[in-house]
Write a protein that holds these residues in place. Structure first.
Motif, PDB file in Angstrom:
ATOM      1  N   GLU A   1     -14.627   6.789  -8.121  1.00 37.21           N
ATOM      2  CA  GLU A   1     -15.218   5.849  -7.174  1.00 37.21           C
ATOM      3  C   GLU A   1     -15.119   4.441  -7.744  1.00 37.21           C
ATOM      4  O   GLU A   1     -15.543   4.189  -8.870  1.00 37.21           O
ATOM      5  CB  GLU A   1     -16.674   6.201  -6.904  1.00 37.21           C
ATOM      6  N   VAL A   2     -14.556   3.533  -6.958  1.00 35.13           N
ATOM      7  CA  VAL A   2     -14.417   2.135  -7.359  1.00 35.13           C
ATOM      8  C   VAL A   2     -14.839   1.252  -6.185  1.00 35.13           C
ATOM      9  O   VAL A   2     -14.979   1.722  -5.057  1.00 35.13           O
ATOM     10  CB  VAL A   2     -12.971   1.796  -7.797  1.00 35.13           C
ATOM     11  N   THR A   3     -15.021  -0.020  -6.451  1.00 32.92           N
ATOM     12  CA  THR A   3     -15.445  -0.958  -5.412  1.00 32.92           C
ATOM     13  C   THR A   3     -14.242  -1.708  -4.868  1.00 32.92           C
ATOM     14  O   THR A   3     -13.461  -2.279  -5.617  1.00 32.92           O
ATOM     15  CB  THR A   3     -16.461  -1.955  -5.981  1.00 32.92           C
ATOM     16  N   SER A   4     -14.124  -1.702  -3.556  1.00 27.49           N
ATOM     17  CA  SER A   4     -13.089  -2.459  -2.859  1.00 27.49           C
ATOM     18  C   SER A   4     -13.743  -3.692  -2.264  1.00 27.49           C
ATOM     19  O   SER A   4     -14.804  -3.598  -1.643  1.00 27.49           O
ATOM     20  CB  SER A   4     -12.467  -1.597  -1.756  1.00 27.49           C
ATOM     21  N   THR A   5     -13.114  -4.854  -2.440  1.00 25.65           N
ATOM     22  CA  THR A   5     -13.666  -6.087  -1.880  1.00 25.65           C
ATOM     23  C   THR A   5     -12.850  -6.602  -0.710  1.00 25.65           C
ATOM     24  O   THR A   5     -13.217  -7.604  -0.101  1.00 25.65           O
ATOM     25  CB  THR A   5     -13.761  -7.186  -2.948  1.00 25.65           C
TER      26      THR A   5
ATOM     27  N   ALA B   1      -3.948  -3.352  -5.085  1.00 23.04           N
ATOM     28  CA  ALA B   1      -4.186  -2.251  -4.150  1.00 23.04           C
ATOM     29  C   ALA B   1      -4.795  -1.074  -4.905  1.00 23.04           C
ATOM     30  O   ALA B   1      -4.286  -0.661  -5.937  1.00 23.04           O
ATOM     31  CB  ALA B   1      -2.886  -1.827  -3.484  1.00 23.04           C
ATOM     32  N   ILE B   2      -5.905  -0.557  -4.382  1.00 19.50           N
ATOM     33  CA  ILE B   2      -6.560   0.603  -4.982  1.00 19.50           C
ATOM     34  C   ILE B   2      -6.039   1.878  -4.351  1.00 19.50           C
ATOM     35  O   ILE B   2      -5.663   2.819  -5.027  1.00 19.50           O
ATOM     36  CB  ILE B   2      -8.089   0.522  -4.791  1.00 19.50           C
ATOM     37  N   SER B   3      -6.044   1.910  -3.022  1.00 21.08           N
ATOM     38  CA  SER B   3      -5.572   3.094  -2.306  1.00 21.08           C
ATOM     39  C   SER B   3      -4.905   2.662  -1.011  1.00 21.08           C
ATOM     40  O   SER B   3      -5.190   1.596  -0.468  1.00 21.08           O
ATOM     41  CB  SER B   3      -6.727   4.056  -2.019  1.00 21.08           C
ATOM     42  N   VAL B   4      -4.003   3.521  -0.525  1.00 24.39           N
ATOM     43  CA  VAL B   4      -3.252   3.243   0.691  1.00 24.39           C
ATOM     44  C   VAL B   4      -3.336   4.472   1.590  1.00 24.39           C
ATOM     45  O   VAL B   4      -3.141   5.595   1.126  1.00 24.39           O
ATOM     46  CB  VAL B   4      -1.775   2.921   0.375  1.00 24.39           C
TER      47      VAL B   4
ATOM     48  N   CYS C   1      -1.030   2.712  11.896  1.00 25.91           N
ATOM     49  CA  CYS C   1      -1.143   1.570  11.008  1.00 25.91           C
ATOM     50  C   CYS C   1      -1.198   2.041   9.561  1.00 25.91           C
ATOM     51  O   CYS C   1      -1.272   3.231   9.280  1.00 25.91           O
ATOM     52  CB  CYS C   1      -2.384   0.736  11.330  1.00 25.91           C
ATOM     53  N   THR C   2      -1.161   1.087   8.656  1.00 24.59           N
ATOM     54  CA  THR C   2      -1.347   1.330   7.236  1.00 24.59           C
ATOM     55  C   THR C   2      -2.610   0.594   6.817  1.00 24.59           C
ATOM     56  O   THR C   2      -2.783  -0.576   7.129  1.00 24.59           O
ATOM     57  CB  THR C   2      -0.145   0.812   6.421  1.00 24.59           C
ATOM     58  N   GLU C   3      -3.498   1.294   6.106  1.00 22.99           N
ATOM     59  CA  GLU C   3      -4.741   0.695   5.624  1.00 22.99           C
ATOM     60  C   GLU C   3      -4.697   0.646   4.106  1.00 22.99           C
ATOM     61  O   GLU C   3      -4.458   1.661   3.452  1.00 22.99           O
ATOM     62  CB  GLU C   3      -5.940   1.513   6.077  1.00 22.99           C
ATOM     63  N   VAL C   4      -4.928  -0.533   3.551  1.00 25.07           N
ATOM     64  CA  VAL C   4      -4.925  -0.727   2.103  1.00 25.07           C
ATOM     65  C   VAL C   4      -6.316  -1.187   1.682  1.00 25.07           C
ATOM     66  O   VAL C   4      -6.856  -2.130   2.246  1.00 25.07           O
ATOM     67  CB  VAL C   4      -3.888  -1.792   1.677  1.00 25.07           C
ATOM     68  N   SER C   5      -6.885  -0.505   0.692  1.00 24.23           N
ATOM     69  CA  SER C   5      -8.136  -0.953   0.084  1.00 24.23           C
ATOM     70  C   SER C   5      -7.770  -1.664  -1.209  1.00 24.23           C
ATOM     71  O   SER C   5      -7.025  -1.129  -2.025  1.00 24.23           O
ATOM     72  CB  SER C   5      -9.052   0.240  -0.218  1.00 24.23           C
ATOM     73  N   ALA C   6      -8.275  -2.877  -1.380  1.00 25.42           N
ATOM     74  CA  ALA C   6      -7.916  -3.700  -2.537  1.00 25.42           C
ATOM     75  C   ALA C   6      -9.151  -4.061  -3.348  1.00 25.42           C
ATOM     76  O   ALA C   6     -10.259  -4.083  -2.833  1.00 25.42           O
ATOM     77  CB  ALA C   6      -7.199  -4.953  -2.074  1.00 25.42           C
ATOM     78  N   GLU C   7      -8.925  -4.358  -4.633  1.00 23.28           N
ATOM     79  CA  GLU C   7     -10.028  -4.764  -5.528  1.00 23.28           C
ATOM     80  C   GLU C   7     -10.672  -6.035  -5.032  1.00 23.28           C
ATOM     81  O   GLU C   7     -10.071  -6.890  -4.478  1.00 23.28           O
ATOM     82  CB  GLU C   7      -9.490  -5.041  -6.937  1.00 23.28           C
TER      83      GLU C   7
ATOM     84  N   ALA D   1      -0.279   2.051  -4.365  1.00 21.26           N
ATOM     85  CA  ALA D   1      -1.421   1.710  -5.219  1.00 21.26           C
ATOM     86  C   ALA D   1      -0.924   0.959  -6.445  1.00 21.26           C
ATOM     87  O   ALA D   1       0.171   1.225  -6.939  1.00 21.26           O
ATOM     88  CB  ALA D   1      -2.166   2.972  -5.628  1.00 21.26           C
ATOM     89  N   GLU D   2      -1.696   0.004  -6.912  1.00 19.65           N
ATOM     90  CA  GLU D   2      -1.408  -0.883  -8.047  1.00 19.65           C
ATOM     91  C   GLU D   2      -0.563  -2.095  -7.665  1.00 19.65           C
ATOM     92  O   GLU D   2      -0.300  -2.950  -8.510  1.00 19.65           O
ATOM     93  CB  GLU D   2      -0.738  -0.148  -9.221  1.00 19.65           C
ATOM     94  N   SER D   3      -0.116  -2.206  -6.404  1.00 19.09           N
ATOM     95  CA  SER D   3       0.653  -3.376  -5.982  1.00 19.09           C
ATOM     96  C   SER D   3      -0.216  -4.615  -6.032  1.00 19.09           C
ATOM     97  O   SER D   3      -1.431  -4.548  -5.869  1.00 19.09           O
ATOM     98  CB  SER D   3       1.171  -3.180  -4.555  1.00 19.09           C
TER      99      SER D   3
END
Length: 105
Positions: A52-56, A83-86, A99-105, A69-71
């Motif tokens: 579990e990590v925080t996405s902002t 990018a944390i997860s895609v 669509c594509t959903e990206v969660s980022a730091e 991920a990591e981009s």
């Protein structure tokens, strides 16, 4: 049916993660002006290892986005994030947008 382009009001820059080398992480060339919808909210998500990590920032873009991920991502305000997860959202045969959903730091 893809997410309507008129909803993708922001522009981001993506440097796709290409793996690690002896000199650190490798990235592809920057792709600028990628249409996206960016929501800068704090959310708890799971990374590719299940922690579990925080996405902002959460990003919605057209399907087929090359952003593993990591981009590195540069948001509209100039902040550079990772990018944390895609997630690729598809619904074959249903009248809902892909669509594509990206969660980022």
């Amino acid at each position: 049916m893809n997410v309507p382009r008129y909803l993708l009001r922001h522009r981001i820059t993506i440097e796709s993660y290409r793996g690690d080398s002896a000199y650190g992480q490798r990235y592809g060339p920057p792709v600028a002006n990628v249409p996206a919808l960016v929501a800068e909210t704090i959310r708890t998500v799971r990374d590719r290892e299940g922690r579990e990590v925080t996405s902002t920032a959460q990003i919605i873009a057209a399907p087929g986005l090359d952003c593993p991920a990591e981009s590195r991502i540069t948001l509209p305000d100039g902040r550079t994030t990772r990018a944390i997860s895609v997630a690729h959202h598809t619904a074959p045969g249903l009248p809902v947008p892909q669509c594509t959903e990206v969660s980022a730091e």
